[in-house]
Design a protein around this motif. Structure first.
Motif, PDB file in Angstrom:
ATOM      1  N   PHE A 190       0.856  -1.179   0.000  1.00  0.00           N
ATOM      2  CA  PHE A 190       0.000   0.000   0.000  1.00  0.00           C
ATOM      3  C   PHE A 190       0.893   1.230   0.000  1.00  0.00           C
ATOM      4  N   GLU A 191       0.633   2.133  -0.923  1.00  0.00           N
ATOM      5  CA  GLU A 191       1.389   3.374  -0.987  1.00  0.00           C
ATOM      6  C   GLU A 191       0.471   4.525  -0.636  1.00  0.00           C
ATOM      7  N   SER A 192       1.014   5.476   0.098  1.00  0.00           N
ATOM      8  CA  SER A 192       0.255   6.674   0.440  1.00  0.00           C
ATOM      9  C   SER A 192       1.184   7.866   0.431  1.00  0.00           C
ATOM     10  N   ASP A 193       0.632   9.014   0.054  1.00  0.00           N
ATOM     11  CA  ASP A 193       1.433  10.230   0.112  1.00  0.00           C
ATOM     12  C   ASP A 193       1.266  10.923   1.472  1.00  0.00           C
ATOM     13  N   CYS A 194       0.563  10.285   2.385  1.00  0.00           N
ATOM     14  CA  CYS A 194       0.389  10.808   3.742  1.00  0.00           C
ATOM     15  C   CYS A 194       1.442  10.161   4.648  1.00  0.00           C
ATOM     16  N   GLN A 195       2.538  10.862   4.819  1.00  0.00           N
ATOM     17  CA  GLN A 195       3.670  10.323   5.568  1.00  0.00           C
ATOM     18  C   GLN A 195       3.298  10.017   7.015  1.00  0.00           C
ATOM     19  N   GLU A 196       2.504  10.858   7.632  1.00  0.00           N
ATOM     20  CA  GLU A 196       2.108  10.620   9.023  1.00  0.00           C
ATOM     21  C   GLU A 196       1.291   9.344   9.155  1.00  0.00           C
ATOM     22  N   LEU A 197       0.377   9.086   8.220  1.00  0.00           N
ATOM     23  CA  LEU A 197      -0.423   7.863   8.268  1.00  0.00           C
ATOM     24  C   LEU A 197       0.467   6.630   8.179  1.00  0.00           C
ATOM     25  N   ILE A 198       1.411   6.649   7.267  1.00  0.00           N
ATOM     26  CA  ILE A 198       2.328   5.514   7.121  1.00  0.00           C
ATOM     27  C   ILE A 198       3.119   5.315   8.408  1.00  0.00           C
ATOM     28  N   LYS A 199       3.556   6.399   9.044  1.00  0.00           N
ATOM     29  CA  LYS A 199       4.273   6.288  10.314  1.00  0.00           C
ATOM     30  C   LYS A 199       3.378   5.689  11.393  1.00  0.00           C
ATOM     31  N   TYR A 200       2.126   6.102  11.448  1.00  0.00           N
ATOM     32  CA  TYR A 200       1.195   5.555  12.444  1.00  0.00           C
ATOM     33  C   TYR A 200       1.014   4.055  12.257  1.00  0.00           C
ATOM     34  N   ILE A 201       0.881   3.627  11.016  1.00  0.00           N
ATOM     35  CA  ILE A 201       0.646   2.205  10.742  1.00  0.00           C
ATOM     36  C   ILE A 201       1.888   1.375  11.027  1.00  0.00           C
ATOM     37  N   ASN A 202       3.046   1.858  10.604  1.00  0.00           N
ATOM     38  CA  ASN A 202       4.281   1.079  10.723  1.00  0.00           C
ATOM     39  C   ASN A 202       4.901   1.088  12.114  1.00  0.00           C
ATOM     40  N   ASN A 223       5.987   9.864  -2.545  1.00  0.00           N
ATOM     41  CA  ASN A 223       5.852  11.287  -2.835  1.00  0.00           C
ATOM     42  C   ASN A 223       4.611  11.537  -3.682  1.00  0.00           C
ATOM     43  N   ARG A 224       3.854  12.564  -3.343  1.00  0.00           N
ATOM     44  CA  ARG A 224       2.609  12.876  -4.055  1.00  0.00           C
ATOM     45  C   ARG A 224       2.833  13.032  -5.563  1.00  0.00           C
ATOM     46  N   LYS A 225       3.966  13.579  -5.952  1.00  0.00           N
ATOM     47  CA  LYS A 225       4.252  13.755  -7.381  1.00  0.00           C
ATOM     48  C   LYS A 225       4.417  12.418  -8.092  1.00  0.00           C
ATOM     49  N   LYS A 226       4.720  11.379  -7.347  1.00  0.00           N
ATOM     50  CA  LYS A 226       4.880  10.050  -7.940  1.00  0.00           C
ATOM     51  C   LYS A 226       3.667   9.173  -7.682  1.00  0.00           C
ATOM     52  N   ASN A 227       2.634   9.767  -7.133  1.00  0.00           N
ATOM     53  CA  ASN A 227       1.438   9.021  -6.768  1.00  0.00           C
ATOM     54  C   ASN A 227       0.220   9.576  -7.517  1.00  0.00           C
TER      55      ASN A 227
END
Length: 98
Positions: free
Chosen positions: A10-22, A54-58
């Motif tokens: 799963f890829e997300s441009d929301c860095q905080e969300l990814i940190k919360y999950i991981n 990165n949002r530009k790559k998403n």
């Protein structure tokens, strides 16, 4: 989960969300806490990875999410919507030429 994929990234441009999950010990905003906890539980027994992109790559994911939010995307079954086709082509090009 319903499709029984053995491995999903799963890829997300929301860095905080990814940190919360991981990060199992990281506290998140109460508004998304229950959703994040559900994701963590589901991911424990599966080979799911959560990565920041990165949002530009998403761009494709952003287009799909936006289309779903404004209900302009009814279904992807059997065809690629006209607005999505050039974005996918650009992603494929970048994948093989960078």
């Amino acid at each position: 989960m319903e499709m029984n994929f053995s491995e999903v990234i799963f890829e997300s441009d929301c860095q905080e969300l990814i940190k919360y999950i991981n990060d199992g010990n990281r506290l998140c905003a109460w508004e998304i806490y229950s959703v994040v906890e559900d994701i963590k539980v589901w991911a424990q027994s599966r080979r799911w990875s959560f990565v920041w992109c990165n949002r530009k790559k998403n761009i494709v994911a952003h287009w799909l999410a936006s289309s779903c939010l404004n209900r302009s995307l009814v279904s992807l079954t059997g065809c690629i919507p006209p607005g999505l086709s050039p974005l996918l082509a650009n992603d494929v090009y970048r994948l093989y030429h960078h």
